[in-house]
Write a protein that holds these residues in place. Structure first.
Motif, short mmCIF file in Angstrom:
data_model
loop_
_atom_site.label_atom_id
_atom_site.label_comp_id
_atom_site.label_asym_id
_atom_site.label_seq_id
_atom_site.Cartn_x
_atom_site.Cartn_y
_atom_site.Cartn_z
N ARG A 41 0.87 -1.18 0.00
CA ARG A 41 0.00 0.00 0.00
C ARG A 41 0.91 1.23 0.00
NH1 ARG A 41 -4.70 0.17 4.25
NH2 ARG A 41 -3.42 -1.56 4.88
N VAL A 42 0.66 2.13 -0.94
CA VAL A 42 1.46 3.36 -1.00
C VAL A 42 0.52 4.56 -1.11
CG1 VAL A 42 3.46 2.25 -2.09
CG2 VAL A 42 1.71 3.29 -3.52
N GLU A 43 1.05 5.70 -0.74
CA GLU A 43 0.28 6.94 -0.86
C GLU A 43 0.44 7.48 -2.27
OE1 GLU A 43 0.97 11.20 0.81
OE2 GLU A 43 0.06 9.96 2.40
N ALA A 44 -0.67 7.89 -2.85
CA ALA A 44 -0.67 8.46 -4.20
C ALA A 44 -1.37 9.81 -4.15
CB ALA A 44 -1.37 7.53 -5.17
N ARG A 45 -1.14 10.59 -5.18
CA ARG A 45 -1.80 11.89 -5.31
C ARG A 45 -2.62 11.89 -6.60
NH1 ARG A 45 -0.93 15.89 -1.53
NH2 ARG A 45 0.94 15.47 -0.33
N LEU A 46 -3.81 12.44 -6.49
CA LEU A 46 -4.68 12.58 -7.64
C LEU A 46 -4.12 13.70 -8.52
CD1 LEU A 46 -7.37 11.37 -8.60
CD2 LEU A 46 -8.53 13.20 -7.40
N THR A 47 -4.01 13.47 -9.83
CA THR A 47 -3.41 14.47 -10.72
C THR A 47 -4.45 15.30 -11.47
OG1 THR A 47 -3.19 12.87 -12.50
CG2 THR A 47 -1.31 13.14 -11.01
N ALA A 48 -5.74 14.98 -11.29
CA ALA A 48 -6.80 15.76 -11.94
C ALA A 48 -8.05 15.71 -11.07
CB ALA A 48 -7.10 15.21 -13.33
N ASP A 49 -8.88 16.74 -11.18
CA ASP A 49 -10.15 16.72 -10.46
C ASP A 49 -11.03 15.59 -11.00
OD1 ASP A 49 -9.29 18.99 -9.15
OD2 ASP A 49 -10.56 20.37 -10.30
N THR A 50 -11.83 15.03 -10.13
CA THR A 50 -12.77 13.99 -10.57
C THR A 50 -14.17 14.60 -10.62
OG1 THR A 50 -13.16 13.20 -8.32
CG2 THR A 50 -11.41 12.12 -9.57
N PRO A 51 -15.00 14.15 -11.54
CA PRO A 51 -16.36 14.71 -11.62
C PRO A 51 -17.17 14.34 -10.37
CG PRO A 51 -16.13 12.85 -13.11
CD PRO A 51 -14.77 13.12 -12.53
N GLY A 88 -15.80 13.39 -7.01
CA GLY A 88 -15.78 14.70 -6.39
C GLY A 88 -14.48 15.08 -5.72
N LEU A 89 -13.41 14.36 -5.92
CA LEU A 89 -12.12 14.71 -5.32
C LEU A 89 -11.40 15.74 -6.18
CD1 LEU A 89 -10.82 11.17 -4.23
CD2 LEU A 89 -11.85 12.94 -2.78
N ARG A 90 -10.56 16.53 -5.53
CA ARG A 90 -9.80 17.58 -6.22
C ARG A 90 -8.39 17.08 -6.52
NH1 ARG A 90 -12.76 21.40 -7.87
NH2 ARG A 90 -11.28 23.05 -7.57
N ALA A 91 -7.78 17.63 -7.53
CA ALA A 91 -6.38 17.31 -7.86
C ALA A 91 -5.51 17.57 -6.64
CB ALA A 91 -5.92 18.14 -9.05
N GLY A 92 -4.56 16.66 -6.39
CA GLY A 92 -3.67 16.79 -5.24
C GLY A 92 -4.15 16.02 -4.03
N ALA A 93 -5.37 15.50 -4.09
CA ALA A 93 -5.89 14.73 -2.94
C ALA A 93 -5.03 13.49 -2.72
CB ALA A 93 -7.34 14.33 -3.20
N ARG A 94 -4.84 13.15 -1.45
CA ARG A 94 -4.05 11.96 -1.12
C ARG A 94 -4.95 10.73 -1.10
NH1 ARG A 94 0.03 13.92 3.66
NH2 ARG A 94 0.79 15.75 2.55
#
Length: 168
Positions: A41-51, A88-94
């Motif tokens: 399990r690793v931490e990732a970052r969202l690179t784009a907003d999700t609808p 509904g998550l924003r870019a950069g969310a962990r």
């Protein structure tokens, strides 16, 4: 059918079903343990907003959408990929994602309970499959025995006909 064939079929069926069940259960349990051992399990970052609306991605499932993420593996190498995330998550969310031995995205490994259920199902299916093979084999042996009996019965009737009709 001869009693010995039925007895032998029961013996082969019971012993074989137990062996097949144990082997299948071990195989499924080992596969689950292997998954749990090699995935991290690793931490990732969202690179784009999700609808916010999941209607645009009905294949993802209720409340989930496919989105691009970025993460760093245990060796410090950056990776990127696409995974299912909450809508509904924003870019950069962990987020937490699961990766394989080479750092590639993988599905969450089965937990111990899921592995046990899979082992039970695998054992049941393997045991029933073995029993079907034994029942089929027993049926074929019965047909072979009956065929021999029919031939003997035909020979006996031919001898009877010759003896009582006087034909050679």
């Amino acid at each position: 059918m001869e009693a010995w064939t039925v007895l032998l079929a029961w013996l082969i069926g019971v012993v074989g079903a137990c062996v097949c069940g144990v082997l299948a259960a071990q195989g499924v349990a080992e596969a689950g343990a292997h998954q749990r051992g090699e995935r991290r399990r690793v931490e990732a970052r969202l690179t784009a907003d999700t609808p916010k609306d999941t209607a645009s991605a009905p294949e993802a499932g209720e409340g989930r959408v496919s989105a691009p993420v970025r993460w760093t593996d245990a060796h410090g190498r950056p990776h990127s990929g696409t995974t299912l995330v909450d809508a509904g998550l924003r870019a950069g969310a962990r987020l937490e994602v699961w990766t394989g031995p080479r750092g590639e995205l993988e599905p969450r490994p089965v937990n111990h309970g899921e592995s046990l259920v899979g082992a039970g199902v695998g054992a049941t299916v393997a045991s029933l499959g073995w029993c079907l093979v034994v029942v089929g084999g027993t049926h074929l042996v019965g047909l072979r025995i009956d065929r021999g009996r029919m031939r003997a019965w035909e020979r006996d009737w031919e001898e009877f006909d010759r003896a009582h009709r006087g034909t050679p």
